[in-house]
Enzyme design. Structure first.
Site, PDB file in Angstrom:
ATOM      1  N   LYS A   1       4.247  -6.428  -6.030  1.00  0.00           N
ATOM      2  CA  LYS A   1       5.298  -5.821  -5.215  1.00  0.00           C
ATOM      3  C   LYS A   1       5.254  -4.331  -5.546  1.00  0.00           C
ATOM      4  CE  LYS A   1      10.213  -6.054  -3.946  1.00  0.00           C
ATOM      5  NZ  LYS A   1      10.180  -4.746  -3.358  1.00  0.00           N
TER       6      LYS A   1
ATOM      7  N   ARG B   1       9.957   1.575   7.934  1.00  0.00           N
ATOM      8  CA  ARG B   1      10.800   0.400   8.129  1.00  0.00           C
ATOM      9  C   ARG B   1      11.981   0.699   9.058  1.00  0.00           C
ATOM     10  NH1 ARG B   1      13.041  -2.290   2.679  1.00  0.00           N
ATOM     11  NH2 ARG B   1      14.746  -3.460   3.548  1.00  0.00           N
TER      12      ARG B   1
ATOM     13  N   PHE C   1      -0.778  -5.552   3.244  1.00  0.00           N
ATOM     14  CA  PHE C   1      -0.467  -6.942   2.861  1.00  0.00           C
ATOM     15  C   PHE C   1      -0.258  -7.888   4.037  1.00  0.00           C
ATOM     16  CE2 PHE C   1       3.578  -4.558   2.275  1.00  0.00           C
ATOM     17  CZ  PHE C   1       4.339  -5.175   3.260  1.00  0.00           C
TER      18      PHE C   1
ATOM     19  N   LYS D   1      10.800 -12.207  -3.690  1.00  0.00           N
ATOM     20  CA  LYS D   1      10.438 -11.162  -4.645  1.00  0.00           C
ATOM     21  C   LYS D   1      10.919 -11.508  -6.048  1.00  0.00           C
ATOM     22  CE  LYS D   1      14.391  -8.602  -2.895  1.00  0.00           C
ATOM     23  NZ  LYS D   1      14.947  -7.424  -2.282  1.00  0.00           N
TER      24      LYS D   1
END
Ligand code: ATP
Length: 568
Positions: free
Chosen positions: A252, A272, A343, A425
């Site tokens: 991460k 984002r 990813f 996560k």
């Protein structure tokens, strides 16, 4: 359509706090909405374009005050005073328009077409005389507005509609209006919204009841969609349990999310928050063209900063200034380099990859990408069913200054914009929340002129609920990390109401905050309070819609109780 009709709808929607009633009111309105007026769908969320479009209304409170003053003949100072007293510029507009309307007649009847037309001109204006031109476009609308229209027009201008309508409210209203509330079609509708990010486009098809046509709506290169979000795993075991084994474990990375669109020679980069940052990261476009094969694609990635000399990864704060910077790009590119860690892949050579399982998608990335460390690589990943291996990998990630690991379900599809349980996560210190600043106090003594003691709020549906107050963690001056000076500069234009030293602030600035403990509290509307909250960072990369919810904090509160019980 007459704008008064829309204003009436806004009023009805804000008169009930109940979600189902809002859906009902809205579905009746949508049923009668003609295709000609379909861009009203944007106005329902206070926008003028689809979500993916960067052109926003962007009018500051001060500019709106000037326009209100001009359109009603009320001195700016008086508008300002009323605002301080009433706290809602929309209500101020309603009040002063009422007074004015007793003496003059409206010069013309407002239509939604005219409103959208003028509002859409606002973001196009640049250069000399912009402010005056903006004021005159707004004034033109306000002089024709009735008190109720002035209320909602003003709220729309300053981006604070307060009618409690979210994208999901509109989705359910469409389901009810056009598909007899058949829950089987909800997913199709959601997918259509996810893929287009355009409510008007979806409405036009839904209105005709054409479910098959909705299914055909596709992702488009160049139009950003909302990124898939993660949930937390309490432990590796829980991760295995909810995602199945084997699973993929990735670093991460502690950077910022970058969605990369490529069509032939053109590369576009989005954050984002769906902001276009292509100009800010010219090197990334070069890496993409050079090291990834394919005519057209959409990739999901995390850009991470590293120290040029030591090649050690830095944290997000170190590179965050690159996201907003418009000038001296070349200098920053060389002093704050980034490595792109790819990813996920959402689209490849004309074909959507959203419904492919993650194992296929990640395989495809590795097939088309030639890894170039410190430029662009596929995220570091292992596939395993062994807890010990995950632990080892996790430790390695932390050693490399990354945040932790992501556990991913190998069979899962990509769900845009949703915090689905497909990726979880794991981080060592999970005790931080992303909260929005909704108030502050003017400082005294050496902090005179600066805001201090900031009120922090979390989110519950479309409401912001206070949960703590702090100034711990802030530096005095701008040069050295997050400071009083920097926060004051960011927050001052957002002040909505002042009472003595206390100010109320429009929710916009998001900060990551750690704390020692969560407590029950009658003092805050959220019912909870953070003990010893401390500023960690500004979250300029995060949209307001995605800040920590009260539900998440309550969950953490329950976990904390369990922990205390276990150790007590
Ligand atoms: P946090 O504050 O924990 O970073 P967040 O609220 O910003 O969380 P989440 O969606 O909860 O965001 O956590 C996932 C974020 O982690 C993604 O938005 C992405 O930016 C980042 N990330 C880093 N590495 C990866 C990876 N390998 N796969 C997916 N996301 C990753």
């Amino acid at each position: 359509m007459l704008y008064s009709k829309l204003a009436k709808l806004y009023h009805e929607l804000s008169s009930t706090p109940k979600r189902l009633e809002k859906i009902d009111i809205l579905s009746k309105f949508l049923e009668l909405l003609s295709e000609r007026d379909s861009n009203i769908l944007y106005l329902l969320e206070g926008n003028i374009y689809p979500d993916y479009d960067e052109r926003k209304i962007g009018i500051s409170n001060q500019l709106a005050i000037k326009a209100l003053s001009k359109s009603t003949g009320t001195p700016s100072k008086k508008v300002q005073e009323l605002w301080k007293k009433m706290g809602d510029l929309g209500e101020v507009a309603e009040k002063i328009t009422q007074t004015k309307k007793q003496t003059t007649l409206a010069s013309q009847t407002l239509t939604t077409k005219k409103v959208i037309e003028n509002l859409r001109k606002l973001p196009e204006l640049v250069g000399k005389g912009t402010i005056d031109k903006k004021i005159s476009l707004i004034t033109e609308l306000l002089t024709s507005a009735t008190p109720q229209e002035a209320l909602y027009l003003t709220r729309t201008l300053i981006g604070d509609l307060r009618i409690g309508v979210q994208e999901s409210t509109i989705k359910y209203a469409m389901l009810k209006a056009f598909f007899k509330d058949n829950k089987e079609y909800e997913e199709t509708l959601q997918r259509a919204i996810d893929r287009t990010n355009d409510l008007e486009e979806v409405f036009k098809i839904a209105q005709k009841g054409k479910i098959k046509e909705l299914e055909k709506l596709k992702l488009r290169v160049g139009k950003p969609i909302k990124a898939m979000l993660a949930q937390k795993a309490e432990s590796i075991e829980q991760g295995f349990k909810s995602l199945g084994t084997p699973l993929a474990v990735e670093y991460k990375y502690d950077g910022f999310r970058l969605l990369i669109h490529k069509d032939k020679d053109k590369v576009i980069l989005f954050t984002r928050r769906l902001e276009n940052v292509t100009n800010q990261f010219p090197e990334v476009a070069e890496y993409v063209k050079e090291y990834i094969k394919g005519e057209s694609f959409i990739l999901d990635s995390e850009a991470v900063g590293y120290d040029k000399k030591t090649k050690k990864y830095t944290d997000f704060q170190a590179i965050s200034q690159r996201i907003r910077r418009k000038y001296n790009i070349d200098k920053l590119r060389s002093s704050l380099p980034v490595e792109v860690n790819v990813f996920d892949i959402l689209y490849y050579n004309g074909k959507s990859q959203l419904d492919e399982p993650f194992e296929k998608r990640t395989e495809l990335i590795r097939k088309i990408l030639t890894p170039k460390p410190y430029k662009i690589i596929a995220s570091k990943m292992i596939i395993t069913s062994d807890k010990k291996e995950v632990e080892k990998f996790y430790k390695a990630a932390l050693k490399e200054n990354q945040e932790g690991v992501m556990l991913k379900n190998l069979k899962a599809e990509y769900k845009p914009g949703r915090r689905v349980g497909h990726m979880l996560k794991i981080k060592p210190d999970q005790r931080d929340f992303d909260l929005v600043i909704t108030g502050a106090e003017w400082g005294t003594g050496k902090r005179k002129g600066w805001l201090s003691s900031f009120i922090l709020s979390c989110k519950k549906n479309s409401e912001y609920l206070e949960i703590g107050k702090t100034s711990t963690g802030l530096k005095e001056k701008k040069e050295s990390g997050l400071s009083y000076e920097q926060l004051t500069e960011l927050l001052k234009p957002l002040i909505e109401k002042e009472e003595g030293r206390i100010v109320r602030i429009k929710p916009k600035i998001i900060v990551a905050v750690t704390y020692q403990e969560i407590q029950k509290s009658p003092n805050y509307k959220s019912g909870l309070a953070l003990r010893f909250p401390r500023f960690v960072a500004l979250r300029e990369d995060k949209p307001l819609k995605e800040i920590t919810t009260l539900g998440e904090i309550e969950e953490e509160f329950d976990n904390q109780k369990k922990e205390n019980y276990a150790y007590g």
